[in-house]
Design an enzyme around this catalytic site. Structure first.
Site, PDB file in Angstrom:
ATOM      1  N   HIS A   1       0.863  -1.187   0.000  1.00 48.35           N
ATOM      2  CA  HIS A   1       0.000   0.000   0.000  1.00 48.35           C
ATOM      3  C   HIS A   1       0.896   1.232   0.000  1.00 48.35           C
ATOM      4  O   HIS A   1       2.099   1.133   0.236  1.00 48.35           O
ATOM      5  CB  HIS A   1      -0.916   0.012   1.241  1.00 48.35           C
ATOM      6  CG  HIS A   1      -0.138   0.109   2.524  1.00 48.35           C
ATOM      7  ND1 HIS A   1       0.392  -0.993   3.168  1.00 48.35           N
ATOM      8  CD2 HIS A   1       0.248   1.189   3.254  1.00 48.35           C
ATOM      9  CE1 HIS A   1       1.061  -0.596   4.236  1.00 48.35           C
ATOM     10  NE2 HIS A   1       0.989   0.724   4.320  1.00 48.35           N
TER      11      HIS A   1
ATOM     12  N   HIS B   1       5.727   6.236  -1.145  1.00 48.06           N
ATOM     13  CA  HIS B   1       6.489   5.019  -1.429  1.00 48.06           C
ATOM     14  C   HIS B   1       5.662   3.803  -1.045  1.00 48.06           C
ATOM     15  O   HIS B   1       4.687   3.913  -0.303  1.00 48.06           O
ATOM     16  CB  HIS B   1       7.812   5.016  -0.639  1.00 48.06           C
ATOM     17  CG  HIS B   1       7.606   4.917   0.837  1.00 48.06           C
ATOM     18  ND1 HIS B   1       7.308   6.013   1.615  1.00 48.06           N
ATOM     19  CD2 HIS B   1       7.614   3.840   1.676  1.00 48.06           C
ATOM     20  CE1 HIS B   1       7.143   5.618   2.872  1.00 48.06           C
ATOM     21  NE2 HIS B   1       7.326   4.304   2.937  1.00 48.06           N
TER      22      HIS B   1
END
Length: 198
Positions: A37, A120
């Site tokens: 995620h 990220h």
């Protein structure tokens, strides 16, 4: 009490691309593919009534869906690396969504995150990995990139304290509107992509 954070889910095709980055790094504990995620805002452990206030406030966000491309790899912790990650190509829409969530959290009294937002996807947590091994891993995979995918929603996730991150549970989800209804019907959202691309 579970830890809460807002996030973007990673669609199946992009997750498969990320999974190809697994391996080849001593001391790495690789994140399970289903737990990939992109964290928008870490909220932390909050009481139930605060979680409800956050969910109610997030309900008022109205932003268009947008394309996103995962690109490049990096590590946190230069002298003592503790995680490797895949980066994200610059996206004004992503930055605007994250900034709005940040403003909402601060209005509700959640302390500002001292770290600058750096989008990220964490690939692995590292334990006793040498900086040289990490540098070699990163240089061999520096040209990593996924095909663009459309972000169709953002979610409120929870996690329990566990080794290696996860399991993560989607507590609530908010759709992003199609900027142009004709265009949005032609482009699969990230949440649809996992069902379509089997």
């Amino acid at each position: 009490m579970p830890r809460l954070f807002t996030a973007l889910e990673i669609p199946r095709d992009a997750a498969l691309s990320l999974s190809l980055l697994r391996g080849g790094l001593p001391g790495a504990r690789w994140i399970d593919v289903e737990n990939y995620h992109l964290t928008l805002r870490f909220i932390g452990d909050v009481e139930g009534h605060v979680a409800d206030e956050i969910a109610n406030a997030l309900d008022r966000i109205h932003r268009p869906s947008f394309p996103l491309t995962l690109s490049g790899v990096g590590a946190f912790g230069q002298k003592k690396p503790h995680a490797v990650w895949a980066g994200v190509s610059a996206s004004p829409d992503l930055s605007a969504l994250q900034a709005e969530i940040e403003r909402i959290c601060q209005r509700l009294g959640i302390p500002a995150d001292p770290r600058k937002f750096m989008p990220h996807v964490t690939l692995a947590r590292l334990r006793n990995s040498s900086p040289l091994d990490v540098a070699q891993y990163l240089s061999a995979r520096g040209n990593f990139s996924t095909l663009p995918f459309r972000v169709g929603r953002f979610v409120l996730m929870s996690s329990r304290d566990s080794v290696g991150g996860g399991p993560y549970i989607v507590e609530e989800a908010w759709p992003l509107s199609g900027a142009d209804s004709r265009a949005s019907s032609r482009v699969a959202s990230a949440s649809d992509a996992s069902r379509i691309m089997r």
